[in-house]
Design a protein around this motif. Sequence first.
Motif, short mmCIF file in Angstrom:
data_model
loop_
_atom_site.label_atom_id
_atom_site.label_comp_id
_atom_site.label_asym_id
_atom_site.label_seq_id
_atom_site.Cartn_x
_atom_site.Cartn_y
_atom_site.Cartn_z
N ALA A 230 -50.00 75.74 -62.15
CA ALA A 230 -49.04 74.64 -62.27
C ALA A 230 -49.80 73.40 -62.71
O ALA A 230 -50.90 73.13 -62.23
CB ALA A 230 -48.33 74.40 -60.94
N GLU A 231 -49.18 72.63 -63.62
CA GLU A 231 -49.83 71.44 -64.17
C GLU A 231 -48.88 70.25 -64.10
O GLU A 231 -47.66 70.41 -64.11
CB GLU A 231 -50.23 71.67 -65.63
N LEU A 232 -49.47 69.06 -64.06
CA LEU A 232 -48.73 67.82 -64.14
C LEU A 232 -49.20 67.08 -65.40
O LEU A 232 -50.38 66.75 -65.53
CB LEU A 232 -48.97 66.96 -62.91
N HIS A 233 -48.28 66.85 -66.33
CA HIS A 233 -48.60 66.16 -67.58
C HIS A 233 -48.13 64.70 -67.47
O HIS A 233 -46.94 64.45 -67.23
CB HIS A 233 -47.93 66.85 -68.77
N VAL A 234 -49.05 63.78 -67.66
CA VAL A 234 -48.77 62.36 -67.52
C VAL A 234 -49.15 61.65 -68.82
O VAL A 234 -50.28 61.81 -69.31
CB VAL A 234 -49.55 61.74 -66.34
N TYR A 235 -48.22 60.89 -69.36
CA TYR A 235 -48.48 60.13 -70.58
C TYR A 235 -49.65 59.18 -70.35
O TYR A 235 -49.67 58.43 -69.38
CB TYR A 235 -47.24 59.34 -70.98
N GLY A 236 -50.63 59.23 -71.27
CA GLY A 236 -51.80 58.38 -71.14
C GLY A 236 -53.04 59.12 -70.69
O GLY A 236 -54.16 58.63 -70.83
N LEU A 237 -52.85 60.33 -70.12
CA LEU A 237 -53.99 61.17 -69.74
C LEU A 237 -54.24 62.19 -70.83
O LEU A 237 -53.29 62.82 -71.33
CB LEU A 237 -53.72 61.88 -68.41
N ARG A 238 -55.49 62.42 -71.17
CA ARG A 238 -55.81 63.35 -72.25
C ARG A 238 -55.62 64.80 -71.82
O ARG A 238 -55.34 65.67 -72.64
CB ARG A 238 -57.25 63.14 -72.71
N SER A 239 -55.81 65.08 -70.54
CA SER A 239 -55.69 66.45 -70.03
C SER A 239 -54.69 66.49 -68.88
O SER A 239 -54.56 65.50 -68.14
CB SER A 239 -57.05 66.96 -69.55
N PRO A 240 -53.98 67.62 -68.70
CA PRO A 240 -53.06 67.74 -67.58
C PRO A 240 -53.79 67.80 -66.25
O PRO A 240 -54.95 68.22 -66.19
CB PRO A 240 -52.31 69.04 -67.87
N ILE A 241 -53.12 67.39 -65.20
CA ILE A 241 -53.65 67.50 -63.84
C ILE A 241 -53.31 68.89 -63.33
O ILE A 241 -52.15 69.30 -63.33
CB ILE A 241 -53.03 66.43 -62.92
N ARG A 242 -54.31 69.64 -62.91
CA ARG A 242 -54.08 71.00 -62.42
C ARG A 242 -53.63 70.91 -60.96
O ARG A 242 -54.40 70.50 -60.09
CB ARG A 242 -55.34 71.83 -62.57
N LEU A 243 -52.39 71.27 -60.69
CA LEU A 243 -51.84 71.17 -59.34
C LEU A 243 -52.21 72.37 -58.49
O LEU A 243 -52.71 72.23 -57.37
CB LEU A 243 -50.31 71.04 -59.42
N VAL A 244 -51.93 73.57 -59.00
CA VAL A 244 -52.22 74.83 -58.30
C VAL A 244 -52.79 75.80 -59.32
O VAL A 244 -52.33 75.83 -60.47
CB VAL A 244 -50.94 75.43 -57.66
N ASP A 245 -53.77 76.58 -58.91
CA ASP A 245 -54.38 77.53 -59.83
C ASP A 245 -54.76 78.81 -59.10
O ASP A 245 -55.67 78.81 -58.29
CB ASP A 245 -55.62 76.91 -60.47
N LEU A 246 -54.02 79.88 -59.37
CA LEU A 246 -54.36 81.19 -58.81
C LEU A 246 -55.30 81.95 -59.72
O LEU A 246 -55.67 83.08 -59.43
CB LEU A 246 -53.08 82.02 -58.58
N HIS A 247 -55.67 81.33 -60.81
CA HIS A 247 -56.53 81.98 -61.80
C HIS A 247 -58.00 81.79 -61.45
O HIS A 247 -58.87 82.45 -62.04
CB HIS A 247 -56.24 81.36 -63.18
N PHE A 248 -58.28 80.88 -60.54
CA PHE A 248 -59.67 80.61 -60.08
C PHE A 248 -60.57 80.24 -61.27
O PHE A 248 -61.74 80.61 -61.30
CB PHE A 248 -60.26 81.82 -59.35
N SER A 249 -60.03 79.48 -62.21
CA SER A 249 -60.82 79.11 -63.39
C SER A 249 -61.15 77.62 -63.40
O SER A 249 -61.68 77.11 -64.39
CB SER A 249 -60.05 79.47 -64.68
N GLY A 250 -60.86 76.91 -62.34
CA GLY A 250 -61.14 75.48 -62.30
C GLY A 250 -60.57 74.88 -61.04
O GLY A 250 -59.82 75.50 -60.30
N GLU A 251 -60.92 73.62 -60.79
CA GLU A 251 -60.47 72.96 -59.58
C GLU A 251 -58.99 72.56 -59.72
O GLU A 251 -58.52 72.20 -60.79
CB GLU A 251 -61.31 71.71 -59.32
N SER A 252 -58.27 72.62 -58.63
CA SER A 252 -56.88 72.18 -58.57
C SER A 252 -56.70 71.32 -57.33
O SER A 252 -57.56 71.28 -56.45
CB SER A 252 -55.92 73.38 -58.56
N LEU A 253 -55.56 70.63 -57.25
CA LEU A 253 -55.34 69.72 -56.13
C LEU A 253 -55.24 70.46 -54.81
O LEU A 253 -55.69 69.99 -53.77
CB LEU A 253 -54.07 68.88 -56.37
N VAL A 254 -54.61 71.64 -54.82
CA VAL A 254 -54.49 72.44 -53.58
C VAL A 254 -54.87 73.89 -53.89
O VAL A 254 -54.88 74.32 -55.03
CB VAL A 254 -53.06 72.37 -52.99
#
Length: 254
Positions: A230-254
């Motif tokens: 799950a991602e959060l896309h915010v205008y002004g940020l170059r990359s989305p914020i990763r909210l949840v990641d079951l893929h274990f490919s990067g850090e997420s908020l939870v």
Amino acid sequence: MLLGTHNRTVQKTFIGVPDADLEHPLGGMKIACLLTPDDTVDMILLRMMLFWFEFKGNLPAPIYAIPTEDYQSRISNPYRPEVKLIFREDYSDFLAENKLQRAVAEISWRLVNETSASINKTQANLIALRIKEVFAEGQGFTWEKGTLQVTYRDPLHGIRFSLFVASQAEAIRVIERVLEVAEVAFNEELISVSKTNKTYPVVPSTHEVYGKEVKGIRRRPLTDVRFYRAELHVYGLRSPIRLVDLHFSGESLV
């Protein structure tokens, strides 16, 4: 360090698959992906490539895209923050044998009461926690894709998305989960259904392209897709914020 971090990710991915169990459908794949202390550097690289590229499907695919900053610069009004749920078909021998790409699905909605300035990490964490509770339990929430197109429109709450599902009941099951995260009441009158008389082959036939025989595009497959990010896309940020990641490919908020 590599042995510990990589093998821990493999174990999390193959939950429920016993070690060294070749009778299990995924037993051989798990054995092949786990690193051992005796592995050479070449073997380590092969195991990691097998896991991340073949099993996880992380091999980059060609895309049509433009840089984030170029896209945002063309928008006259900054868009509202967008929450995006991403689902993907599990790896299977059927896909590998027929050289098929995994089916994917995305569901998103806008946070109409927030702007790029008002949204903050505390609010993002709350959204991430709700997503984790609703979609990330166990191995992740799954639903059945199909040929029926079901659209849910609720402009007042920033919600408008279409699903290709096996049945209307399945669509409602998914929609209710999404609305639970969005904290919006379900209204069956906001659903529209589009049926088709077309038939879609399980395995696309081949046809000639640029002098070569290539496999056709896989359209509206009947298969299960599983939540994995799950991602959060915010205008002004170059990359989305990763909210949840079951893929274990990067850090997420939870």
